[in-house]
Write an enzyme that holds these catalytic residues in place. Structure first.
Site, PDB file in Angstrom:
ATOM      1  CG  HIS A 189      95.178 -29.917  58.399  1.00 46.34           C
ATOM      2  ND1 HIS A 189      94.679 -28.840  57.691  1.00 46.34           N
ATOM      3  CD2 HIS A 189      94.432 -30.986  58.015  1.00 46.34           C
ATOM      4  CE1 HIS A 189      93.683 -29.242  56.926  1.00 46.34           C
ATOM      5  NE2 HIS A 189      93.514 -30.550  57.091  1.00 46.34           N
ATOM      6  CD  GLU A 190      95.051 -34.976  58.916  1.00 46.30           C
ATOM      7  OE1 GLU A 190      93.976 -35.425  59.374  1.00 46.30           O
ATOM      8  OE2 GLU A 190      95.188 -34.665  57.716  1.00 46.30           O
ATOM      9  CG  HIS A 250      90.601 -32.552  60.280  1.00 47.97           C
ATOM     10  ND1 HIS A 250      89.652 -31.631  59.843  1.00 47.97           N
ATOM     11  CD2 HIS A 250      91.484 -32.676  59.250  1.00 47.97           C
ATOM     12  CE1 HIS A 250      89.947 -31.235  58.618  1.00 47.97           C
ATOM     13  NE2 HIS A 250      91.054 -31.837  58.241  1.00 47.97           N
ATOM     14  CG  HIS A 298      89.359 -29.320  54.926  1.00 47.04           C
ATOM     15  ND1 HIS A 298      89.220 -30.313  53.979  1.00 47.04           N
ATOM     16  CD2 HIS A 298      90.438 -29.682  55.675  1.00 47.04           C
ATOM     17  CE1 HIS A 298      90.153 -31.216  54.144  1.00 47.04           C
ATOM     18  NE2 HIS A 298      90.907 -30.865  55.165  1.00 47.04           N
ATOM     19  CB  CYS A 299      89.544 -22.918  56.930  1.00 45.01           C
ATOM     20  SG  CYS A 299      89.189 -21.153  57.036  1.00 45.01           S
ATOM     21  CB  CYS A 327      92.942 -20.838  57.431  1.00 47.49           C
ATOM     22  SG  CYS A 327      92.682 -21.669  59.013  1.00 47.49           S
ATOM     23  CB  CYS A 357      91.557 -17.865  59.486  1.00 47.59           C
ATOM     24  SG  CYS A 357      90.087 -18.878  59.747  1.00 47.59           S
ATOM     25  CB  CYS A 365      90.252 -22.028  62.190  1.00 46.40           C
ATOM     26  SG  CYS A 365      89.414 -22.515  60.662  1.00 46.40           S
TER      27      CYS A 365
END
Length: 301
Positions: free
Chosen positions: A155-156, A159, A165-166, A171, A190, A193
């Site tokens: 996740h990070e 970024h 953010h989705c 997601c 998703c 993304c």
């Protein structure tokens, strides 16, 4: 600005801060393996950095735990000398983090302008005590800790690649404010993304990506994630050619040649030039390294 991947800068570096007790800490080599399958690029783990380098802004948290200041860690990480092939760097630590004085904590943070991020593993302890109790973790606890680690790491890092953010589907890139929300997020991206990721890091064949991730999830004991990846792989196999691979090592991006008007806007001397010979004189005088000579004198014969 965000992390830029291409044929020269193509390795993501994981930088540990502080000690990692192998009895409770996630195995960083396993995190690197997962990251390579998820992002389709090389990952390397560096030598650890002493916590004394980033403790000036440290404080005691609401539960009595030590906390590092996110900004201080990112500043130190951004100034570290890494190999030339680094396009992205992520600090990891077993110490809790906070971003601002009025915030309780944060799982991780990313500074896309420096292609640097930081992630804490402190709150992944299944017993919710910041790994402060010396104990031998069960296989299930280690699997859960590694799952939480890899999800936040991916996740990070997304970024850092410029992904926000989705808000479209369930997601991995959805935001989370506490561990329960983090656990409810899936391990996958998703379609929106995933396309963003492919734009930042050109991927190899999607079938190969899903197969590699499924194999890792099976090894790590993540049955739900492995089942989703298997179903996705089977669905794509019926419509996608197995050999339709894309290069994961693209050439550096090329730029559109500047027009004469654009060069004039950048260089006052060119704006003042009246004819091609004057343009050639100005361009060859090292006034601007980015100025292209439009007219060249014939060589003496």
């Amino acid at each position: 600005m965000c992390a830029q991947y291409h044929s020269i800068y193509k390795t993501l570096y994981i930088v540990p801060y502080g000690k990692f007790d192998e009895k409770v800490a996630p195995d960083l080599q396993l995190v690197a393996r997962y990251g390579e399958a998820f992002f389709g690029c090389a990952l390397r783990v560096t030598q650890p950095v002493e916590l004394s380098e980033v403790e000036e802004g440290a404080r005691v948290g609401a539960d009595g735990q030590r906390q590092l200041h996110v900004g201080e860690v990112l500043d130190h990480l951004s100034q570290m000398a890494l190999p030339r092939d680094a396009f992205c760097r992520v600090a990891v630590t077993m110490v809790d983090l906070y971003p601002y004085p009025d915030w309780n904590f944060v799982f991780g943070s990313a500074r896309a302008s420096d292609a640097a991020g930081v992630q804490s593993f402190a709150r992944y302890d299944p017993e919710d005590n910041f790994f402060s109790t010396a104990r031998v973790m069960t296989k299930e606890e280690r699997s859960l800790t590694l799952l939480r680690t890899c999800k936040v790491f991916a996740h990070e890092t997304c970024h850092l690649l410029g992904m926000r953010h989705c808000v479209y589907f369930k997601c991995l890139m959805q935001g989370s404010n506490h561990q329960e929300e983090g656990d409810s997020k899936p391990t996958y991206l998703c379609p929106v993304c995933l396309r963003k990721l492919h734009h930042r890091i050109p991927q190899r064949n999607l079938l190969k990506r899903y197969a590699d991730l499924r194999a890792l999830c099976t090894d790590f004991g993540w049955e739900e994630a492995a089942a989703w990846l298997h179903a996705r792989h089977e669905a794509l196999a019926t419509v996608a050619p197995a050999d339709a691979e894309q290069s994961a090592d693209p050439q550096p991006p090329s730029r559109r040649p500047q027009t004469h008007a654009e060069k004039q806007r950048q260089c006052p001397q060119l704006r003042a030039a009246k004819n091609p010979k004057e343009v050639a004189t100005v361009a060859s005088s090292d006034v601007s390294m980015s100025t292209t000579v439009h007219a060249r004198q014939q060589p003496n014969k």
